[in-house]
Design an enzyme around this catalytic site. Sequence first.
Site, PDB file in Angstrom:
ATOM      1  N   TYR A  27       0.839  -1.201   0.000  1.00 61.54           N
ATOM      2  CA  TYR A  27       0.000   0.000   0.000  1.00 61.54           C
ATOM      3  C   TYR A  27       0.873   1.249   0.000  1.00 61.54           C
ATOM      4  CZ  TYR A  27      -3.877   3.052   1.599  1.00 61.54           C
ATOM      5  OH  TYR A  27      -4.836   4.034   1.713  1.00 61.54           O
ATOM      6  N   ASP A  33      -4.577   6.857  -2.276  1.00 65.76           N
ATOM      7  CA  ASP A  33      -5.800   7.299  -1.593  1.00 65.76           C
ATOM      8  C   ASP A  33      -6.314   8.611  -2.182  1.00 65.76           C
ATOM      9  OD1 ASP A  33      -7.719   6.654   0.324  1.00 65.76           O
ATOM     10  OD2 ASP A  33      -6.765   7.827   1.901  1.00 65.76           O
ATOM     11  N   SER A  39      -5.207   8.886   4.493  1.00 67.41           N
ATOM     12  CA  SER A  39      -4.033   8.042   4.245  1.00 67.41           C
ATOM     13  C   SER A  39      -3.306   8.432   2.963  1.00 67.41           C
ATOM     14  CB  SER A  39      -4.450   6.568   4.150  1.00 67.41           C
ATOM     15  OG  SER A  39      -5.041   6.125   5.334  1.00 67.41           O
ATOM     16  N   ASP A  96      -8.250   0.182  -2.318  1.00 62.40           N
ATOM     17  CA  ASP A  96      -9.023   1.329  -2.825  1.00 62.40           C
ATOM     18  C   ASP A  96      -8.533   1.872  -4.169  1.00 62.40           C
ATOM     19  OD1 ASP A  96     -10.481   1.128  -0.507  1.00 62.40           O
ATOM     20  OD2 ASP A  96      -9.798   3.026   0.366  1.00 62.40           O
ATOM     21  N   ASP A 306      -8.891   5.018  11.592  1.00 59.04           N
ATOM     22  CA  ASP A 306      -9.126   5.243  10.169  1.00 59.04           C
ATOM     23  C   ASP A 306      -8.673   6.630   9.733  1.00 59.04           C
ATOM     24  OD1 ASP A 306     -10.398   2.781   9.527  1.00 59.04           O
ATOM     25  OD2 ASP A 306     -12.243   3.504  10.447  1.00 59.04           O
TER      26      ASP A 306
END
Length: 360
Positions: A27, A33, A39, A96, A306
């Site tokens: 990631y 993002d 993030s 994502d 989060d």
Amino acid sequence: TTTDTVEGILADSAKKSPPHLVVFIVYDLPNRDCHAKASNGEICCYPNSDGTCNYDMSGDCAAGINQYKTQYIDPFVAVVRQYADRVPIALVIEPDSLPNLATNLGDPHCGNSATQAAYTQGIPYAINSFYNAVPNVPMYVDAAHGGWLGWDDNLQKFAQLIASLNIASKIRGFSTNVANYQPIGIQCPWQPQSQGSSRNDYCLNNQHQSDPCCADPCKLEGQWNPGNNELNYIQGLTVGLRQHIPNFQPHYIIDSGRNGVANMRQDCANWCNIRGAGVGLKPTTNTANTTLVDAYYWLKTPGESDGCTQMLPNGQACRRYDSMCGSEDSIGSRSGEPRAPEAGKWFDYQIKMLAENAHM
């Protein structure tokens, strides 16, 4: 050696008898993002003077892609290769990212040429690099969740994107619900809209509403989205993928770390530090459909934030504040609740809540 590094984690596992499964989430794409802030970008296509990413600048992202390849993926591959014959390893690829390209090109942070180049070049590079070095390590590309890609037009865009990247033969399948709260649910019978359709109409148009497989805490079915739970979502996604990649047999892992409560949100578009959530099923390969689903697994570590509230717990303003972390469902949006730390930081209040509401 500590477990603060990839190598340290693998070395620790190798000492066990038998070695423990290690799951890494890959990631760090440039302009990561792109549709949120909590993030976003560690590696940038075009960095601002303060080190944040300039998501508005178009271009080929050549420097950012090169940094991703040489400073992130290549060293990652080298370490995994050292341990792959001793330690069972699985990889989740870039949560994502491809869902954002499939559905959020209208957001200029995702739609600009630099971000698109970063994602469409970076992800195949990562997959090919791991596959060539450690072909027995299974990879699961992130496929968001039913509340995002469950609509048939979104699902089809995602499937077309996967086909265009020419990665299907090198991956085990897909991860879903990473860092989200969608229920696993019960898989419904397959009654497509029409022959060959990837939309299952079993629960739509008010049909079979008493069947537990149609339970719909996010009220998606009334919006013509049959992805009311993750099992129904991946059933449709598999059909959609095969329309574009014949004979593809994808398998899935579903994040069950925080979906133990199904109906705690006022709005299921909210994703940040959700109040009333609970830990879900313990990691297991004993899934409801072993033909499709390899495992339920806690991919997002329960207890990791989060994203931050506007003010951090130390009283300073949070530079990475995302307005979604001030939603009506987010911890910290009500008086008397603690402030939330930045994404990935330990949130003690949250883990105690998740444990109290657990359904494992």
